[in-house]
Design a protein around this motif. Structure first.
Motif, PDB file in Angstrom:
ATOM      1  N   SER A  52       0.846  -1.212   0.000  1.00 59.92           N
ATOM      2  CA  SER A  52       0.000   0.000   0.000  1.00 59.92           C
ATOM      3  C   SER A  52       0.874   1.252   0.000  1.00 59.92           C
ATOM      4  CB  SER A  52      -0.899   0.016   1.236  1.00 59.92           C
ATOM      5  OG  SER A  52      -1.777  -1.078   1.217  1.00 59.92           O
ATOM      6  N   VAL A  53       2.075   1.132   0.570  1.00 59.83           N
ATOM      7  CA  VAL A  53       2.984   2.276   0.627  1.00 59.83           C
ATOM      8  C   VAL A  53       3.436   2.655  -0.784  1.00 59.83           C
ATOM      9  CG1 VAL A  53       5.152   3.142   1.594  1.00 59.83           C
ATOM     10  CG2 VAL A  53       3.754   1.535   2.926  1.00 59.83           C
ATOM     11  N   SER A  54       3.612   1.625  -1.654  1.00 58.18           N
ATOM     12  CA  SER A  54       4.070   1.935  -3.021  1.00 58.18           C
ATOM     13  C   SER A  54       3.026   2.702  -3.830  1.00 58.18           C
ATOM     14  CB  SER A  54       4.425   0.664  -3.808  1.00 58.18           C
ATOM     15  OG  SER A  54       4.603  -0.468  -3.024  1.00 58.18           O
ATOM     16  N   VAL A  55       1.762   2.696  -3.375  1.00 56.55           N
ATOM     17  CA  VAL A  55       0.700   3.388  -4.128  1.00 56.55           C
ATOM     18  C   VAL A  55       0.929   4.903  -4.103  1.00 56.55           C
ATOM     19  CG1 VAL A  55      -1.811   3.791  -4.212  1.00 56.55           C
ATOM     20  CG2 VAL A  55      -0.943   1.504  -3.732  1.00 56.55           C
ATOM     21  N   GLY A  56       1.610   5.389  -3.067  1.00 53.91           N
ATOM     22  CA  GLY A  56       1.892   6.834  -3.012  1.00 53.91           C
ATOM     23  C   GLY A  56       1.612   7.397  -1.630  1.00 53.91           C
ATOM     24  N   PRO A  57       1.816   8.711  -1.470  1.00 64.08           N
ATOM     25  CA  PRO A  57       1.749   9.326  -0.131  1.00 64.08           C
ATOM     26  C   PRO A  57       0.351   9.382   0.491  1.00 64.08           C
ATOM     27  CG  PRO A  57       2.263  10.970  -1.801  1.00 64.08           C
ATOM     28  CD  PRO A  57       2.256   9.657  -2.500  1.00 64.08           C
ATOM     29  N   LYS A 304     -13.081  10.041   5.660  1.00 66.17           N
ATOM     30  CA  LYS A 304     -14.284  10.886   5.479  1.00 66.17           C
ATOM     31  C   LYS A 304     -13.971  12.382   5.460  1.00 66.17           C
ATOM     32  CE  LYS A 304     -17.955   7.781   6.526  1.00 66.17           C
ATOM     33  NZ  LYS A 304     -18.335   6.929   7.641  1.00 66.17           N
ATOM     34  N   PRO A 305     -13.230  12.907   6.460  1.00 68.34           N
ATOM     35  CA  PRO A 305     -12.952  14.357   6.421  1.00 68.34           C
ATOM     36  C   PRO A 305     -12.219  14.765   5.141  1.00 68.34           C
ATOM     37  CG  PRO A 305     -12.310  13.398   8.542  1.00 68.34           C
ATOM     38  CD  PRO A 305     -12.678  12.264   7.638  1.00 68.34           C
ATOM     39  N   TRP A 306     -11.292  13.932   4.711  1.00 69.77           N
ATOM     40  CA  TRP A 306     -10.538  14.251   3.482  1.00 69.77           C
ATOM     41  C   TRP A 306     -11.473  14.236   2.273  1.00 69.77           C
ATOM     42  CZ3 TRP A 306      -9.261  10.622  -0.582  1.00 69.77           C
ATOM     43  CH2 TRP A 306      -8.476  11.176  -1.592  1.00 69.77           C
ATOM     44  N   LEU A 307     -12.331  13.205   2.194  1.00 67.21           N
ATOM     45  CA  LEU A 307     -13.238  13.102   1.053  1.00 67.21           C
ATOM     46  C   LEU A 307     -14.181  14.314   1.008  1.00 67.21           C
ATOM     47  CD1 LEU A 307     -14.009   9.260   1.219  1.00 67.21           C
ATOM     48  CD2 LEU A 307     -12.816  10.446  -0.646  1.00 67.21           C
ATOM     49  N   LEU A 308     -14.651  14.750   2.185  1.00 68.61           N
ATOM     50  CA  LEU A 308     -15.550  15.915   2.217  1.00 68.61           C
ATOM     51  C   LEU A 308     -14.826  17.190   1.763  1.00 68.61           C
ATOM     52  CD1 LEU A 308     -17.483  15.239   5.552  1.00 68.61           C
ATOM     53  CD2 LEU A 308     -18.400  15.182   3.213  1.00 68.61           C
ATOM     54  N   SER A 309     -13.514  17.242   2.088  1.00 68.55           N
ATOM     55  CA  SER A 309     -12.752  18.453   1.732  1.00 68.55           C
ATOM     56  C   SER A 309     -12.489  18.544   0.220  1.00 68.55           C
ATOM     57  CB  SER A 309     -11.410  18.477   2.484  1.00 68.55           C
ATOM     58  OG  SER A 309     -10.514  17.574   1.854  1.00 68.55           O
ATOM     59  N   LEU A 310     -12.799  17.480  -0.507  1.00 67.82           N
ATOM     60  CA  LEU A 310     -12.476  17.468  -1.941  1.00 67.82           C
ATOM     61  C   LEU A 310     -13.542  18.139  -2.798  1.00 67.82           C
ATOM     62  CD1 LEU A 310     -11.146  13.832  -2.479  1.00 67.82           C
ATOM     63  CD2 LEU A 310      -9.887  15.907  -1.964  1.00 67.82           C
ATOM     64  N   GLU A 311     -14.703  18.391  -2.201  1.00 69.47           N
ATOM     65  CA  GLU A 311     -15.811  18.897  -2.998  1.00 69.47           C
ATOM     66  C   GLU A 311     -15.436  20.153  -3.773  1.00 69.47           C
ATOM     67  OE1 GLU A 311     -19.574  17.912  -0.898  1.00 69.47           O
ATOM     68  OE2 GLU A 311     -20.158  19.781  -1.912  1.00 69.47           O
ATOM     69  N   GLY A 312     -15.678  20.113  -5.061  1.00 68.30           N
ATOM     70  CA  GLY A 312     -15.410  21.290  -5.891  1.00 68.30           C
ATOM     71  C   GLY A 312     -13.966  21.387  -6.353  1.00 68.30           C
ATOM     72  N   ARG A 313     -13.100  20.497  -5.893  1.00 66.17           N
ATOM     73  CA  ARG A 313     -11.692  20.599  -6.310  1.00 66.17           C
ATOM     74  C   ARG A 313     -11.462  19.809  -7.589  1.00 66.17           C
ATOM     75  NH1 ARG A 313      -7.748  19.869  -1.316  1.00 66.17           N
ATOM     76  NH2 ARG A 313      -6.306  19.733  -3.076  1.00 66.17           N
ATOM     77  N   THR A 314     -10.546  20.293  -8.407  1.00 67.82           N
ATOM     78  CA  THR A 314     -10.336  19.631  -9.702  1.00 67.82           C
ATOM     79  C   THR A 314      -8.916  19.059  -9.807  1.00 67.82           C
ATOM     80  OG1 THR A 314      -9.731  21.791 -10.541  1.00 67.82           O
ATOM     81  CG2 THR A 314     -11.984  21.041 -11.004  1.00 67.82           C
ATOM     82  N   ASP A 315      -8.114  19.263  -8.755  1.00 65.23           N
ATOM     83  CA  ASP A 315      -6.694  18.870  -8.843  1.00 65.23           C
ATOM     84  C   ASP A 315      -6.412  17.584  -8.065  1.00 65.23           C
ATOM     85  OD1 ASP A 315      -7.326  19.940  -6.420  1.00 65.23           O
ATOM     86  OD2 ASP A 315      -5.453  21.054  -6.168  1.00 65.23           O
ATOM     87  N   VAL A 316      -7.417  16.735  -7.910  1.00 61.81           N
ATOM     88  CA  VAL A 316      -7.228  15.603  -7.008  1.00 61.81           C
ATOM     89  C   VAL A 316      -7.353  14.246  -7.714  1.00 61.81           C
ATOM     90  CG1 VAL A 316      -7.832  16.789  -4.883  1.00 61.81           C
ATOM     91  CG2 VAL A 316      -9.635  15.847  -6.320  1.00 61.81           C
ATOM     92  N   LEU A 320      -7.381  10.533  -5.985  1.00 58.06           N
ATOM     93  CA  LEU A 320      -8.583   9.692  -6.051  1.00 58.06           C
ATOM     94  C   LEU A 320      -8.261   8.329  -6.664  1.00 58.06           C
ATOM     95  CD1 LEU A 320     -11.391  12.240  -6.932  1.00 58.06           C
ATOM     96  CD2 LEU A 320     -11.114  10.936  -4.810  1.00 58.06           C
ATOM     97  N   ARG A 321      -7.362   8.326  -7.640  1.00 59.20           N
ATOM     98  CA  ARG A 321      -6.943   7.032  -8.222  1.00 59.20           C
ATOM     99  C   ARG A 321      -6.236   6.192  -7.164  1.00 59.20           C
ATOM    100  NH1 ARG A 321      -5.611   9.755 -12.853  1.00 59.20           N
ATOM    101  NH2 ARG A 321      -3.411   9.871 -12.292  1.00 59.20           N
ATOM    102  N   ALA A 322      -5.368   6.846  -6.385  1.00 56.96           N
ATOM    103  CA  ALA A 322      -4.650   6.131  -5.317  1.00 56.96           C
ATOM    104  C   ALA A 322      -5.645   5.590  -4.289  1.00 56.96           C
ATOM    105  CB  ALA A 322      -3.645   7.066  -4.638  1.00 56.96           C
ATOM    106  N   PHE A 323      -6.653   6.416  -3.957  1.00 55.13           N
ATOM    107  CA  PHE A 323      -7.661   5.995  -2.975  1.00 55.13           C
ATOM    108  C   PHE A 323      -8.396   4.753  -3.479  1.00 55.13           C
ATOM    109  CE2 PHE A 323     -11.903   6.424  -0.928  1.00 55.13           C
ATOM    110  CZ  PHE A 323     -11.471   6.280   0.384  1.00 55.13           C
ATOM    111  N   GLN A 324      -8.704   4.771  -4.782  1.00 50.04           N
ATOM    112  CA  GLN A 324      -9.410   3.615  -5.349  1.00 50.04           C
ATOM    113  C   GLN A 324      -8.520   2.361  -5.293  1.00 50.04           C
ATOM    114  OE1 GLN A 324     -11.078   4.007  -9.295  1.00 50.04           O
ATOM    115  NE2 GLN A 324     -12.482   2.356  -8.756  1.00 50.04           N
TER     116      GLN A 324
END
Ligand SMILES: C[S@@+](CC[C@H](N)C(=O)[O-])C[C@H]1O[C@@H](n2cnc3c(N)ncnc32)[C@H](O)[C@@H]1O
Length: 346
Positions: A52-57, A304-316, A320-324
């Motif tokens: 999981s560490v190799s997926v990124g920060p 959850k807090p991180w996902l909520l903070s993403l609303e409206g952002r386009t640089d993520v 999101l790919r890493a999260f998936q």
């Protein structure tokens, strides 16, 4: 210096078969020639396997949020500690530290292998305290968050085979310069006391070092949490009658194979974790299992807090790919399991 395989052959010819656990400990952790003794290179795209560490920060950032939530719950102690085992090249440690910002945590990495420890000191330029064992932490106990990703599966294990009634322990013998399995006699009763009877030829693994590993990692903890992430099963599932050849695997260049006697020191050797044994060991030390779930669910909860903070952002998109990758059941989400253990303050 003769190679590791040559030294192991010599040892067997002089003293007789080696228990597999000893063979594995040498193959992975011989301080000069073991597979993990070389600084980095094993984990990641260019290495032998992904974690999981190799997926990124993002993985470290999410864990940092979880650790920080615990720290606040514990009353935000001024002095506290994070202790990581199996930090390897230090990527997870540095990702967590960077995300924690000014929390005042001391980040300790436990690395018994001298070459790896030195590489960690250099890479972290003082940000990580690198120790070869936890002994020194006992002098200054602190509230602690102890963690390890894919460490328990790398703890050396015994290989056993059933004769239909008794479990026999397997060792390693040499003939014509090649290593092969040999029966070294009935397995010690306490090693197999909790295992079911299985048919002739059923081969599997069992660890007797989870308790001692956990106690070592608890040294210097004045209460806190432990978090272990790994692949594994409950005991019932681990020793299910259909799992006739166990879970032992080797990894080299992203290819899994099953002969751990080939090329000692050059390939990774691993087996799943018996999570029932892990819970029992934790409880025997006074710990309480407060979480036992798939990585996908765990990360989704703590994100959850991180996902909520993403609303409206386009640089993520990258995050999101890493999260998936980390959470999707078809990727790492169902492969890994997370056990969190709570320890009351003294
Ligand atoms: C599969 S690697 C995982 C590396 C890293 N945590 C990651 O997820 O990418 C296993 C690591 O555990 C380390 N390890 C095994 N037993 C250990 C022990 N008793 N104390 C500290 N580290 C240990 C190995 O040296 C190796 O670096």
């Amino acid at each position: 210096m003769p190679g590791l395989a040559a030294r192991l052959r010599e040892e067997i010819l002089n003293s007789g078969p080696l228990l597999f656990q000893h063979f594995m400990a040498e193959a992975l952790y011989n301080p000069d020639q073991g597979y993990y003794a070389r600084p980095a290179g094993q984990v990641g795209r260019g290495g032998d396997f992904f974690t999981s560490v190799s997926v990124g920060p993002l993985f470290g950032r999410l864990l940092a949020a979880h650790i920080s939530a615990w720290w606040q719950e514990a009353g935000s102690p001024v002095r506290w500690r994070i202790v990581e085992a199996g930090a390897n090249d230090g990527s997870l440690a540095l990702d967590i530290l960077a995300a924690l910002e000014a929390s005042g945590a001391e980040y300790v990495v436990v690395e018994p292998l001298p070459l790896l420890a030195e590489a960690l000191r250099q890479r972290s330029a003082g940000a990580l305290r690198v120790v070869d064992s936890t002994t020194s932490l006992a002098e200054d106990p602190l509230p602690s968050f102890v963690l390890g990703n894919e460490v328990l599966d790398a703890l050396p294990f015994h290989v056993i085979e059933s004769d239909g009634e008794l479990w026999h322990e397997l060792g390693v013998e040499v003939s014509d310069g090649r290593f092969y399995w040999t029966d070294v006699g009935p397995a010690p009763a306490d090693l197999v006391a909790k295992l079911p009877t299985r048919p002739v030829g059923y081969m599997t693994e069992v660890r007797d070092n989870i308790g001692s590993f956990l106690s070592a990692m608890a040294t210097g903890m004045a209460g806190g949490r432990m978090l272990w992430l790994d692949y594994g099963f409950d005991r019932e599932d681990y020793y299910h009658e259909s799992r006739t050849t166990g879970t032992l695997r080797t990894f080299s260049r992203h290819r899994a194979a099953e002969d751990p006697l080939e090329s000692p020191g050059e390939i990774d050797i691993t087996a799943h974790v018996d999570f029932t044994a892990l819970a029992e060991a934790a409880e025997a030390m006074g710990g309480t299992v407060i979480r036992d779930q798939r990585q996908g669910l765990f990360l989704t909860e703590i994100a959850k807090p991180w996902l909520l903070s993403l609303e409206g952002r386009t640089d993520v998109a990258k995050d999101l790919r890493a999260f998936q990758t980390l959470t999707h059941p078809g990727q790492l989400g169902a492969k890994f399991r997370v056990m969190e253990i709570g320890f009351d303050p003294p």
